[in-house]
Design a protein around this motif. Structure first.
Motif, PDB file in Angstrom:
ATOM      1  N   ARG A 209       0.826  -1.221   0.000  1.00 27.69           N
ATOM      2  CA  ARG A 209       0.000   0.000   0.000  1.00 27.69           C
ATOM      3  C   ARG A 209       0.857   1.268   0.000  1.00 27.69           C
ATOM      4  NH1 ARG A 209      -1.718   1.268   5.952  1.00 27.69           N
ATOM      5  NH2 ARG A 209      -2.994   2.855   4.943  1.00 27.69           N
ATOM      6  N   TYR A 210       2.078   1.171   0.474  1.00 24.69           N
ATOM      7  CA  TYR A 210       2.962   2.344   0.465  1.00 24.69           C
ATOM      8  C   TYR A 210       3.881   2.397  -0.763  1.00 24.69           C
ATOM      9  CZ  TYR A 210       1.524   2.830   5.302  1.00 24.69           C
ATOM     10  OH  TYR A 210       0.777   2.983   6.441  1.00 24.69           O
ATOM     11  N   SER A 211       4.179   1.224  -1.316  1.00 20.87           N
ATOM     12  CA  SER A 211       5.149   1.210  -2.432  1.00 20.87           C
ATOM     13  C   SER A 211       4.473   1.008  -3.784  1.00 20.87           C
ATOM     14  CB  SER A 211       6.170   0.094  -2.229  1.00 20.87           C
ATOM     15  OG  SER A 211       5.580  -1.177  -2.459  1.00 20.87           O
ATOM     16  N   GLY A 212       3.220   0.478  -3.761  1.00 24.09           N
ATOM     17  CA  GLY A 212       2.563   0.080  -5.014  1.00 24.09           C
ATOM     18  C   GLY A 212       2.764  -1.402  -5.273  1.00 24.09           C
ATOM     19  N   GLY A 213       3.603  -2.046  -4.433  1.00 19.85           N
ATOM     20  CA  GLY A 213       3.945  -3.455  -4.668  1.00 19.85           C
ATOM     21  C   GLY A 213       5.248  -3.518  -5.462  1.00 19.85           C
ATOM     22  N   THR A 214       5.954  -4.616  -5.310  1.00 19.91           N
ATOM     23  CA  THR A 214       7.281  -4.754  -5.932  1.00 19.91           C
ATOM     24  C   THR A 214       7.248  -4.484  -7.437  1.00 19.91           C
ATOM     25  OG1 THR A 214       7.859  -6.408  -4.292  1.00 19.91           O
ATOM     26  CG2 THR A 214       9.166  -6.396  -6.313  1.00 19.91           C
ATOM     27  N   LEU A 215       6.203  -4.951  -8.116  1.00 15.27           N
ATOM     28  CA  LEU A 215       6.198  -4.853  -9.582  1.00 15.27           C
ATOM     29  C   LEU A 215       5.942  -3.420 -10.049  1.00 15.27           C
ATOM     30  CD1 LEU A 215       4.374  -8.219 -10.358  1.00 15.27           C
ATOM     31  CD2 LEU A 215       6.825  -7.734 -10.470  1.00 15.27           C
ATOM     32  N   VAL A 216       5.425  -2.579  -9.148  1.00 17.66           N
ATOM     33  CA  VAL A 216       5.333  -1.147  -9.443  1.00 17.66           C
ATOM     34  C   VAL A 216       6.602  -0.461  -8.948  1.00 17.66           C
ATOM     35  CG1 VAL A 216       4.100   0.998  -8.923  1.00 17.66           C
ATOM     36  CG2 VAL A 216       2.814  -1.098  -9.357  1.00 17.66           C
ATOM     37  N   GLU A 217       6.933  -0.684  -7.704  1.00 14.85           N
ATOM     38  CA  GLU A 217       8.020   0.047  -7.044  1.00 14.85           C
ATOM     39  C   GLU A 217       9.351  -0.124  -7.760  1.00 14.85           C
ATOM     40  OE1 GLU A 217       9.724   1.869  -5.238  1.00 14.85           O
ATOM     41  OE2 GLU A 217      11.443   0.734  -4.555  1.00 14.85           O
ATOM     42  N   LYS A 218       9.745  -1.346  -7.937  1.00 14.02           N
ATOM     43  CA  LYS A 218      11.080  -1.589  -8.477  1.00 14.02           C
ATOM     44  C   LYS A 218      11.012  -1.772  -9.993  1.00 14.02           C
ATOM     45  CE  LYS A 218      15.127  -3.008  -9.052  1.00 14.02           C
ATOM     46  NZ  LYS A 218      16.130  -1.985  -9.064  1.00 14.02           N
ATOM     47  N   CYS A 219       9.986  -2.524 -10.409  1.00 17.75           N
ATOM     48  CA  CYS A 219      10.025  -3.052 -11.781  1.00 17.75           C
ATOM     49  C   CYS A 219       9.500  -2.066 -12.799  1.00 17.75           C
ATOM     50  CB  CYS A 219       9.282  -4.379 -11.823  1.00 17.75           C
ATOM     51  SG  CYS A 219       9.929  -5.473 -10.547  1.00 17.75           S
ATOM     52  N   CYS A 220       8.970  -0.890 -12.350  1.00 19.38           N
ATOM     53  CA  CYS A 220       8.561   0.126 -13.316  1.00 19.38           C
ATOM     54  C   CYS A 220       9.743   0.491 -14.217  1.00 19.38           C
ATOM     55  CB  CYS A 220       8.005   1.362 -12.603  1.00 19.38           C
ATOM     56  SG  CYS A 220       9.158   2.164 -11.512  1.00 19.38           S
ATOM     57  N   HIS A 221      10.971   0.398 -13.696  1.00 15.24           N
ATOM     58  CA  HIS A 221      12.157   0.656 -14.532  1.00 15.24           C
ATOM     59  C   HIS A 221      12.175  -0.278 -15.742  1.00 15.24           C
ATOM     60  CE1 HIS A 221      14.541   3.509 -12.301  1.00 15.24           C
ATOM     61  NE2 HIS A 221      14.583   2.782 -11.208  1.00 15.24           N
ATOM     62  N   TYR A 222      11.909  -1.559 -15.479  1.00 13.00           N
ATOM     63  CA  TYR A 222      12.016  -2.548 -16.569  1.00 13.00           C
ATOM     64  C   TYR A 222      10.816  -2.446 -17.502  1.00 13.00           C
ATOM     65  CZ  TYR A 222      15.594  -3.984 -13.418  1.00 13.00           C
ATOM     66  OH  TYR A 222      16.686  -3.961 -12.609  1.00 13.00           O
ATOM     67  N   PHE A 223       9.655  -2.105 -16.944  1.00 10.95           N
ATOM     68  CA  PHE A 223       8.491  -1.949 -17.810  1.00 10.95           C
ATOM     69  C   PHE A 223       8.657  -0.705 -18.692  1.00 10.95           C
ATOM     70  CE2 PHE A 223       6.401  -4.360 -14.159  1.00 10.95           C
ATOM     71  CZ  PHE A 223       6.740  -5.579 -14.732  1.00 10.95           C
ATOM     72  N   ASP A 224       9.365   0.281 -18.171  1.00  9.57           N
ATOM     73  CA  ASP A 224       9.695   1.448 -18.999  1.00  9.57           C
ATOM     74  C   ASP A 224      10.573   1.006 -20.182  1.00  9.57           C
ATOM     75  OD1 ASP A 224      10.025   4.275 -19.653  1.00  9.57           O
ATOM     76  OD2 ASP A 224      12.056   4.068 -18.877  1.00  9.57           O
ATOM     77  N   ILE A 225      11.533   0.133 -19.905  1.00 13.42           N
ATOM     78  CA  ILE A 225      12.412  -0.367 -20.994  1.00 13.42           C
ATOM     79  C   ILE A 225      11.577  -1.188 -21.982  1.00 13.42           C
ATOM     80  CG2 ILE A 225      14.474  -1.766 -21.534  1.00 13.42           C
ATOM     81  CD1 ILE A 225      15.346   0.494 -19.785  1.00 13.42           C
ATOM     82  N   PHE A 226      10.699  -2.046 -21.472  1.00 13.14           N
ATOM     83  CA  PHE A 226       9.782  -2.793 -22.360  1.00 13.14           C
ATOM     84  C   PHE A 226       9.041  -1.825 -23.282  1.00 13.14           C
ATOM     85  CE2 PHE A 226       8.531  -6.832 -19.701  1.00 13.14           C
ATOM     86  CZ  PHE A 226       9.756  -7.392 -19.976  1.00 13.14           C
ATOM     87  N   ASN A 227       8.402  -0.819 -22.656  1.00 11.15           N
ATOM     88  CA  ASN A 227       7.563   0.108 -23.422  1.00 11.15           C
ATOM     89  C   ASN A 227       8.373   0.832 -24.497  1.00 11.15           C
ATOM     90  OD1 ASN A 227       5.491  -0.657 -21.740  1.00 11.15           O
ATOM     91  ND2 ASN A 227       5.530   1.190 -20.485  1.00 11.15           N
TER      92      ASN A 227
END
Ligand SMILES: NC(=O)c1ccc[n+]([C@@H]2O[C@H](COP(=O)([O-])OP(=O)(O)OC[C@H]3O[C@@H](n4cnc5c(N)ncnc54)[C@H](O)[C@@H]3O)[C@@H](O)[C@H]2O)c1
Length: 404
Positions: A209-227
């Motif tokens: 609830r504070y971070s968005g969950g690991t896949l939002v918090e940390k992995c947004c970097h990698y999803f940005d690369i995907f996109n």
């Protein structure tokens, strides 16, 4: 625009070994203008990295900080004093003081994820240049709010998705997206293996609830690369993951940790590109790999670092074009000084481009729209893990009241 020459000159101008030179004899190493004044809001581990790198980049200086944690403030002041003992740093007592100070040009927001929207709302009226840390928010709803503010913002609004500036990804972007050496991209794979999340002030990264969950918090970097490499919008996200090793018994203020420590995420894009992400957060080694398969070839690039050894950062780059053109192998790297300054040197380039953006250049830094889509993929992946079902992005956004 900044050139390599400028970077070297700025570094040399700050090198204390040249301090013995009389001022009139300092030409190549002469101090350069650092007329931009930045304030850092949130002086935790990332805020301190931004302070060091602002000073290292050299065209701006840290003049003020705000953090409710006195130890964070002390660390920030010490960081600036270590670079230049004569410098004074203004310490704000509230976010309202940050907003009402006319003596800053840029604000670097490095507070926990769940605070970003609130902090931005309090600072948006300043119209000052903003660098906001990723992920822009913990939910797609808040990410959309921030995107709306950013799209009307009268100054630079840049998001801290700086992994795109890691040396292997810069090289890959040039070969795949600019030079199109692989032809049309069809498949993208990223793997990340690393140690568990580190301690944070208030341990905000241990609870979704504070971070968005690991896949939002940390992995947004990698999803940005995907996109970026897909060059398209995500339509469906399917994921499987769990909390199988880390923080299983961890509680903070009586609330148990609920964050994923391993996952597989598959993203289908509008243009039929497929991407697959593989996360393991209980590995003693930092390892990151990107594989892009196109109709004319394959690219594989990686970096790894073992903090228990003295080997430093290692990188690899392999471009295989078969009969379609020359193949290449190598090891993309930045100068050691930059590489060791934080996040494999990527944060340095993020700062360099932040200043370039302020000066009116057009760079490849992440926009609010790109930040939004990186959160969308992460939030959809979290939802897919929770429900065990694929998540259609359009429906998820509609449910959050977002129509694009
Ligand atoms: N771009 C990257 O690679 C990267 C890496 C690490 C962290 N981050 C991001 O940076 C942000 C900060 O992370 P961190 O690792 O430095 O966390 P941290 O816990 O080390 O530091 C956060 C700091 O913010 C302060 N803070 C909390 N609420 C505040 C408020 N309302 N106003 C001002 N200060 C406040 C805390 O006291 C703390 O000192 C997060 O959004 C995180 O996701 C980005």
């Amino acid at each position: 625009m900044t050139t390599e020459q400028d970077i070297l000159k700025r570094a040399l101008s700050k090198d204390k070994r040249f301090g013995y030179l009389p001022e009139k004899d300092r030409h190549y190493t002469a101090p350069m203008d650092n007329d931009l004044r930045f304030a850092v809001i949130g002086t935790g581990i990332m805020g301190l990295e931004h302070i060091r790198i602002t000073e290292m980049e050299g065209r701006a200086r840290i003049t003020a900080v705000w953090d409710p944690n006195p130890a964070g403030i002390a660390a920030a002041v010490q960081t600036v004093k270590l670079i230049d003992p004569s410098r004074e740093v203004k310490i704000y007592k509230s976010i309202e003081e940050v907003a009402s100070d006319p003596e800053t040009d840029g604000l670097i927001i490095c507070t926990p994820n769940y605070t970003h929207l609130d902090v931005l709302k309090k600072l948006a009226s300043t119209g000052k240049h903003i660098l906001m840390e990723k992920p822009m928010a913990t939910t797609v709803h808040d990410a959309m709010e921030i995107r709306k503010i950013a799209e009307k913002y009268p100054a630079v609004f840049q998001l801290g998705l700086q992994y795109r500036f890691k040396a292997p990804y810069v090289e890959a972007y040039r070969d795949v997206m600019t030079q199109e050496l692989l032809g049309d991209v069809k498949m993208i794979n990223i793997a990340e293996r690393r140690i568990p999340f580190l301690d944070k002030v208030g341990q905000w990264n241990k609870q979704s609830r504070y971070s968005g969950g690991t896949l939002v918090e940390k992995c947004c970097h990698y999803f940005d690369i995907f996109n970026l490499f897909a060059g398209s919008k995500p339509v469906r996200v399917t994921a499987s993951g769990g909390q199988d090793v880390n923080f299983r018994d961890f509680e903070y203020d009586g609330v148990r940790s609920d964050i994923l420590d391993n996952a597989f995420v598959i993203v289908d894009y509008e243009n039929r590109v497929r991407a697959c992400f593989n996360l393991c957060m209980f590995s003693p080694l930092f390892f990151e790999e990107l594989v892009v398969c196109g109709e004319k070839g394959t690219l594989r690039t990686w970096e790894q670092e073992d903090f228990m050894s003295n080997d430093g950062l290692q990188t690899g780059y392999e471009l295989f074009c078969g009969e379609n053109g020359p193949s290449r192998k190598g090891s993309p790297q930045y100068p050691k000084m930059i590489e060791s300054s934080g996040h494999s040197g990527a944060t340095f380039y993020e700062h360099m481009y932040f200043v370039d953006n302020i000066r009116g250049a057009k760079t490849l830094t992440a926009t609010a729209e790109e930040g939004f889509w990186s959160v969308v993929v992460g939030a959809a992946a979290e939802e897919s893990v929770r429900t065990g079902k694929p998540v259609m992005v359009e429906r998820m956004l509609k449910n959050a009241g977002i129509r694009l």
